[in-house]
Write a protein that holds these residues in place. Structure first.
Motif, PDB file in Angstrom:
ATOM      1  N   PRO A 412      58.244  75.119  62.524  1.00 23.39           N
ATOM      2  CA  PRO A 412      58.097  74.998  63.976  1.00 23.39           C
ATOM      3  C   PRO A 412      58.873  76.076  64.716  1.00 23.39           C
ATOM      4  CG  PRO A 412      58.634  72.883  62.965  1.00 23.39           C
ATOM      5  CD  PRO A 412      58.845  73.926  61.916  1.00 23.39           C
ATOM      6  N   GLY A 413      58.349  76.472  65.846  1.00 26.71           N
ATOM      7  CA  GLY A 413      59.031  77.409  66.728  1.00 26.71           C
ATOM      8  C   GLY A 413      59.166  78.809  66.171  1.00 26.71           C
ATOM      9  N   THR A 414      58.267  79.203  65.272  1.00 25.86           N
ATOM     10  CA  THR A 414      58.391  80.520  64.652  1.00 25.86           C
ATOM     11  C   THR A 414      57.675  81.584  65.480  1.00 25.86           C
ATOM     12  OG1 THR A 414      58.112  81.693  62.557  1.00 25.86           O
ATOM     13  CG2 THR A 414      56.318  80.282  63.275  1.00 25.86           C
ATOM     14  N   ALA A 415      57.773  82.818  65.007  1.00 22.58           N
ATOM     15  CA  ALA A 415      57.191  83.950  65.747  1.00 22.58           C
ATOM     16  C   ALA A 415      55.661  83.888  65.689  1.00 22.58           C
ATOM     17  CB  ALA A 415      57.699  85.267  65.164  1.00 22.58           C
ATOM     18  N   THR A 416      55.020  84.755  66.475  1.00 19.51           N
ATOM     19  CA  THR A 416      53.559  84.763  66.521  1.00 19.51           C
ATOM     20  C   THR A 416      52.961  85.258  65.213  1.00 19.51           C
ATOM     21  OG1 THR A 416      53.656  86.965  67.523  1.00 19.51           O
ATOM     22  CG2 THR A 416      53.495  85.058  69.005  1.00 19.51           C
ATOM     23  N   TRP A 417      53.609  86.193  64.548  1.00 16.14           N
ATOM     24  CA  TRP A 417      53.127  86.669  63.256  1.00 16.14           C
ATOM     25  C   TRP A 417      54.319  87.158  62.443  1.00 16.14           C
ATOM     26  CZ3 TRP A 417      53.998  91.622  61.459  1.00 16.14           C
ATOM     27  CH2 TRP A 417      54.455  92.559  62.395  1.00 16.14           C
ATOM     28  N   ARG A 418      54.139  87.252  61.137  1.00 15.61           N
ATOM     29  CA  ARG A 418      55.195  87.750  60.273  1.00 15.61           C
ATOM     30  C   ARG A 418      54.579  88.306  59.004  1.00 15.61           C
ATOM     31  NH1 ARG A 418      58.658  83.430  56.960  1.00 15.61           N
ATOM     32  NH2 ARG A 418      58.961  85.354  55.807  1.00 15.61           N
ATOM     33  N   ALA A 419      55.303  89.213  58.381  1.00 16.13           N
ATOM     34  CA  ALA A 419      54.873  89.771  57.097  1.00 16.13           C
ATOM     35  C   ALA A 419      55.101  88.733  56.004  1.00 16.13           C
ATOM     36  CB  ALA A 419      55.645  91.048  56.788  1.00 16.13           C
ATOM     37  N   THR A 420      54.107  88.562  55.120  1.00 15.60           N
ATOM     38  CA  THR A 420      54.188  87.579  54.048  1.00 15.60           C
ATOM     39  C   THR A 420      53.660  88.191  52.761  1.00 15.60           C
ATOM     40  OG1 THR A 420      51.994  86.706  54.608  1.00 15.60           O
ATOM     41  CG2 THR A 420      53.892  85.620  55.607  1.00 15.60           C
ATOM     42  N   ARG A 448      53.479  98.620  59.343  1.00 18.61           N
ATOM     43  CA  ARG A 448      52.502  98.670  58.262  1.00 18.61           C
ATOM     44  C   ARG A 448      52.807  97.685  57.128  1.00 18.61           C
ATOM     45  NH1 ARG A 448      51.089 105.109  57.480  1.00 18.61           N
ATOM     46  NH2 ARG A 448      50.454 105.496  59.657  1.00 18.61           N
ATOM     47  N   PRO A 449      52.923  96.387  57.439  1.00 22.02           N
ATOM     48  CA  PRO A 449      53.093  95.420  56.347  1.00 22.02           C
ATOM     49  C   PRO A 449      51.800  95.294  55.548  1.00 22.02           C
ATOM     50  CG  PRO A 449      52.783  94.298  58.428  1.00 22.02           C
ATOM     51  CD  PRO A 449      52.884  95.753  58.765  1.00 22.02           C
ATOM     52  N   GLU A 450      51.918  94.942  54.273  1.00 21.10           N
ATOM     53  CA  GLU A 450      50.736  94.812  53.435  1.00 21.10           C
ATOM     54  C   GLU A 450      49.938  93.562  53.758  1.00 21.10           C
ATOM     55  OE1 GLU A 450      51.702  95.084  49.350  1.00 21.10           O
ATOM     56  OE2 GLU A 450      52.482  97.130  49.483  1.00 21.10           O
ATOM     57  N   ARG A 451      50.634  92.450  54.026  1.00 23.22           N
ATOM     58  CA  ARG A 451      49.965  91.193  54.368  1.00 23.22           C
ATOM     59  C   ARG A 451      50.720  90.520  55.510  1.00 23.22           C
ATOM     60  NH1 ARG A 451      46.263  88.960  50.713  1.00 23.22           N
ATOM     61  NH2 ARG A 451      45.983  90.203  48.813  1.00 23.22           N
ATOM     62  N   ILE A 452      49.973  89.843  56.366  1.00 25.17           N
ATOM     63  CA  ILE A 452      50.589  89.139  57.493  1.00 25.17           C
ATOM     64  C   ILE A 452      49.965  87.757  57.625  1.00 25.17           C
ATOM     65  CG2 ILE A 452      51.118  91.264  58.756  1.00 25.17           C
ATOM     66  CD1 ILE A 452      48.693  90.637  60.548  1.00 25.17           C
ATOM     67  N   ASP A 453      50.642  86.895  58.363  1.00 21.79           N
ATOM     68  CA  ASP A 453      50.117  85.573  58.673  1.00 21.79           C
ATOM     69  C   ASP A 453      50.543  85.236  60.098  1.00 21.79           C
ATOM     70  OD1 ASP A 453      48.843  83.187  58.471  1.00 21.79           O
ATOM     71  OD2 ASP A 453      50.249  82.257  57.061  1.00 21.79           O
ATOM     72  N   TRP A 454      49.770  84.392  60.768  1.00 21.19           N
ATOM     73  CA  TRP A 454      50.110  83.970  62.124  1.00 21.19           C
ATOM     74  C   TRP A 454      49.670  82.519  62.315  1.00 21.19           C
ATOM     75  CZ3 TRP A 454      46.506  87.584  60.784  1.00 21.19           C
ATOM     76  CH2 TRP A 454      45.163  87.369  61.145  1.00 21.19           C
ATOM     77  N   HIS A 455      49.864  81.982  63.531  1.00 19.08           N
ATOM     78  CA  HIS A 455      49.747  80.539  63.765  1.00 19.08           C
ATOM     79  C   HIS A 455      50.651  79.816  62.770  1.00 19.08           C
ATOM     80  CE1 HIS A 455      46.639  81.372  66.590  1.00 19.08           C
ATOM     81  NE2 HIS A 455      45.733  81.684  65.699  1.00 19.08           N
ATOM     82  N   LEU A 456      51.932  80.166  62.801  1.00 22.54           N
ATOM     83  CA  LEU A 456      52.871  79.691  61.787  1.00 22.54           C
ATOM     84  C   LEU A 456      53.527  78.365  62.154  1.00 22.54           C
ATOM     85  CD1 LEU A 456      54.541  83.132  60.999  1.00 22.54           C
ATOM     86  CD2 LEU A 456      52.691  82.005  59.781  1.00 22.54           C
ATOM     87  N   ASP A 457      53.444  77.939  63.395  1.00 22.52           N
ATOM     88  CA  ASP A 457      53.896  76.603  63.737  1.00 22.52           C
ATOM     89  C   ASP A 457      52.867  75.602  63.198  1.00 22.52           C
ATOM     90  OD1 ASP A 457      53.907  74.124  65.551  1.00 22.52           O
ATOM     91  OD2 ASP A 457      55.778  75.124  66.113  1.00 22.52           O
ATOM     92  N   PRO A 458      53.294  74.561  62.457  1.00 22.52           N
ATOM     93  CA  PRO A 458      52.305  73.658  61.841  1.00 22.52           C
ATOM     94  C   PRO A 458      51.406  72.969  62.857  1.00 22.52           C
ATOM     95  CG  PRO A 458      54.550  72.803  61.606  1.00 22.52           C
ATOM     96  CD  PRO A 458      54.677  74.195  62.095  1.00 22.52           C
ATOM     97  N   VAL A 459      51.946  72.576  64.021  1.00 23.39           N
ATOM     98  CA  VAL A 459      51.101  71.932  65.028  1.00 23.39           C
ATOM     99  C   VAL A 459      50.084  72.927  65.572  1.00 23.39           C
ATOM    100  CG1 VAL A 459      51.099  70.819  67.288  1.00 23.39           C
ATOM    101  CG2 VAL A 459      52.879  70.251  65.631  1.00 23.39           C
TER     102      VAL A 459
END
Length: 785
Positions: A412-420, A448-459
């Motif tokens: 919860p409350g995480t950033a909009t996107w992050r490298a994963t 230039r991250p290789e992979r990213i993810d977003w919508h990281l808040d579970p709700v």
């Protein structure tokens, strides 16, 4: 317009079109890439939802643009036959208007109006999808005889369609009128309104359509009346429906009269027709309701009210006997609460994201407090805390080592996107640019991250994948694949016939029920959802809309089924519906006390205590809990006795010497002592109550410092749950001589301290000296006679 100006205008329009279309394209692509990285089923569900939104947007824009362009072309056709008169050499000269640029400008204006009007139609997806799937409850509304599902699933779409058509007609009529005024087809000559025949036929046709759409609105009026919350007698309801039906006929008659005017030009006829329609509409909306509102409301049969409450809120009540007097200890599983645990988490440098009573295999019942720390190293910590223990330092008692989840991907409350390490591949330069544009994240292109993810808040993740439901975070559940967030999804019914309005989370609704349960992997972000046991027709429709993301209730993993708890928002809505349906149960307590966590018959439960209107003393206790994965709602009626109300209990506890001294110590330290929620329980040997008192944490770590107790009108309290229940020795409002003397001495000390402070402020040293001597006598020699 010069050729250079035309080129600049064309370039600006092209850039604007590329920006709008480009943003839409990258949003669609980024969402598809994100869904594909989660699972194939997610991609299928998201693709279908995107396709529906695109069809609605494109269809609405195409219909609106075509509509306004046709109006512009009809006006342009009339321009060729319209002449204007101007003075040339002192003599009037009539000449025809040039049409080429007028036609181009009118069509361009029509297209722009169409884009503005039709954009945003993707917001209708939920209404369209539910109407397409269909919902049937098997419960008929008594006024119209329609199934409840018609009001829940069909009526919202009918109203959206009516509003859209009415908007098109209203804007089209205004747009065409302005154009006719601009070209002189409408004017006033010899104090009379003059219309060119083409303008009269065009505007007359629009007015005919407008009258028919008004008639359509009056056809929907009985459904709005049926879902209204104004209490009306049965005869008043029938009168309102008859008035709406009469206005439907009147609107159709006005459409016919307007058509005659458009063809023959009898202006008095159309003015009279629309005047009568306006007068009738005023009477239907204002005069008729004012007269028919008199009289008693229509009686709802007890059985019908129960059936509608059961359908809309799942209210199936069962009576509950008081706990036996010999039960193993008082039900003090609610010593801790979410607010006090939230302050305790802040004292640890973390944020509490969920707190709930759970059943554990090793320790029985425990509070599962899940905290998160965002920086410098993100982590999630899952604590199991004793439900009824208070350590001497006021900290919760850990009954098992906390589980630490280092660097969680979903929190919860995480950033909009992050490298994963596992997520959406950024690929080449064009793909990175598209992702950066869609997510408004320039770091994707620069870092230039290789992979990213977003919508990281579970709700937020669930809201993106399974929209239409209200999702709430329940806690963490351990699955074979690893820890996952557990979420409950509830569907709301905004308006329903015979609905009882309730307010939860700042939003009003006529129905609220659980529909789904979902898990979101803490480390992998995988989303899985299932229908709840006993899901109604509306929940099943949502499951079909979002297939294959939602599985059957029988496919739910055991770890998820055993980790479920009664949804808090659902319980709050049920309690409000119960109190509104049966005033004999009592009135509602303050919103903060509408759902208090506790234990009943050895299981986690929600409690709400209804109070008597005259003295605010407990009248009924509503209990909601899960039994073998199924919800159970019970009620206990409190006998009318000498039990105090909440304010009386709080004042009595504050007068107890130990809490009074503790309160003074906390204040002297620059902190504040805050009372927690008040708990009630009914047992065969009397009514029980208990309330925790915690420091706010302004000086030092927050802590739960004291527990006040009451059984059968006898008070107690202590620094631990055991001593608090064992210490009960005096009735509410009574005290022995020693306690009374202690209380009197403390009150006298406070009074002389206030006098001393006042004397210092006004520099009256004589008065200060008297106050100081009195304080010395009170503190060193005891209470004066």
């Amino acid at each position: 317009m010069t050729p250079r100006a035309r080129r600049l205008l064309a370039s600006a329009l092209a850039v604007a079109l590329v920006l709008v279309v480009g943003r839409w394209v990258v949003d669609v692509l980024a969402t598809r890439w994100w869904a594909a990285a989660i699972s194939a089923g997610t991609l299928q569900a998201v693709t279908r939802w995107q396709f529906l939104g695109a069809i609605l947007d494109l269809g609405a824009v195409a219909v609106a643009s075509t509509w306004f362009a046709v109006q512009a072309l009809l006006v342009a056709r009339a321009i060729a036959t319209v002449q204007i008169q101007r003075e040339v050499g002192g003599r009037p000269v009539r000449e025809s208007l040039a049409t080429r640029w007028v036609v181009v400008g009118a069509i361009a204006s029509g297209i722009v109006l169409g884009l503005l009007t039709g954009a945003g139609a993707h917001d209708w997806r939920a209404a369209v999808a539910l109407a397409w799937e269909g919902v049937r409850f098997g419960l008929e509304e008594p006024l119209l005889g329609a199934d409840l599902g018609v009001f829940v699933a069909q009526l919202p779409l009918w109203e959206l369609a009516h509003q859209f058509v009415l908007l098109l007609l209203g804007l089209g009529l205004g747009f065409s009128t302005v154009l006719y005024l601009a070209i002189g087809a409408i004017g006033v000559r010899d104090r009379r309104l003059r219309l060119h025949p083409d303008a009269r036929r065009h505007l007359g046709g629009l007015l005919v359509l407008l009258a028919l759409v008004i008639a359509w609105g009056y056809l929907l009026a009985p459904y709005r009346i049926a879902t209204g919350h104004v209490p009306l007698a049965a005869s008043a309801l029938r009168t309102r429906v008859l008035a709406a039906q009469a206005m439907t006929g009147a609107a159709v008659a006005v459409a016919l009269l307007t058509a005659i005017w458009a063809l023959r030009g009898r202006q008095s006829l159309v003015v009279a027709a629309w005047g009568v329609l306006a007068l009738g509409g005023f009477a239907e909306r204002v005069i008729v309701p004012a007269f028919v509102a008199q009289g008693p409301p229509a009686e709802r049969g007890a059985e019908m009210a129960r059936r509608f409450d059961a359908a809309l809120y799942g209210v199936e009540l069962a009576a509950a006997a008081p706990d036996p007097a010999g039960a193993a200890g008082p039900p003090t599983g609610g010593v801790w609460d979410e607010e006090s645990l939230g302050r305790w988490a802040l004292g640890q440098g973390t944020i509490l994201v969920s707190a709930r009573l759970v059943r554990t295999g090793r320790a029985g019942l425990a509070w599962q407090a899940t905290t998160t720390r965002l920086a410098p190293t993100p982590r999630i910590v899952v604590h199991l805390l004793a439900p009824d223990s208070i350590a001497m330092d006021g900290a919760p008692v850990e009954i098992a080592p906390p589980v630490v989840i280092a660097d969680p991907r979903i929190r919860p409350g995480t950033a909009t996107w992050r490298a994963t390490e596992a997520g959406v591949p950024t690929g080449g330069a064009l793909r990175r640019l598209a992702l950066a544009w869609a997510l408004q994240g320039p770091g994707i292109a620069t870092q230039r991250p290789e992979r990213i993810d977003w919508h990281l808040d579970p709700v937020n993740r669930l809201l993106q994948l399974i929209p239409g439901l209200g999702w709430s975070l329940e806690g963490v559940v351990q699955l074979p694949a690893g820890p996952a967030w557990l979420l409950s999804g509830l569907h709301r019914v905004d308006r329903a016939p015979m609905g009882t309005p309730t307010e939860v989370g700042g939003r009003w609704q006529d129905g609220l029920r659980p529909a789904m349960v979902a898990t979101v992997g803490v480390q992998d972000g995988l989303v899985r959802a299932w229908l709840v046991l006993g899901a109604d027709s509306l929940a099943a429709a949502w499951a079909r809309v979002h297939a294959p993301l939602v599985g059957a209730a029988t496919d739910m993993p055991t770890e998820v089924a055993t980790g479920l708890r009664y949804p808090k928002a659902w319980f709050q809505a049920q309690v409000q519906a119960l109190a509104a349906r049966d005033p004999s149960l009592g009135r509602l307590p303050p919103p903060a006390a509408l759902a208090v966590a506790g234990v009943w018959e050895g299981e986690p439960a929600w409690f709400a205590t209804l109070v008597r209107p005259d003295n605010a003393r407990p009248s009924a206790i509503v209990i909601g809990r899960m039994v073998a994965g199924s919800p159970e709602l019970r009620i206990q009626r409190v006998p009318d006795g000498e039990a105090p109300n909440g304010e009386e209990l709080l004042r009595a506890w504050y007068r107890m010497p130990m809490l009074s001294q503790l309160r003074d110590s906390v204040r002297a330290a620059g902190d504040t002592l805050l009372p927690g929620p008040l708990h009630w329980a009914l047992r065969e040997d009397g009514l029980l109550a208990w309330q925790g008192f915690a420091s706010a944490g302004r000086r030092g770590a927050p802590a739960l410092l004291w527990l006040g107790t009451m059984r059968g009108g006898t008070l107690g309290g202590g620094r631990t749950a055991g001593t608090a229940w064992d210490s009960m020795s005096r009735p509410v409002g009574s005290a022995d001589g020693g306690e009374m003397a202690e209380i009197a001495r403390l009150e006298a000390v406070r009074a002389w301290m206030r006098r001393a402070d006042s004397a210092l402020l006004r520099r009256d040293m004589t008065a200060f000296g008297r106050a100081w001597e009195a304080l010395r006598g009170l503190l060193l020699e005891g209470t004066p006679e």
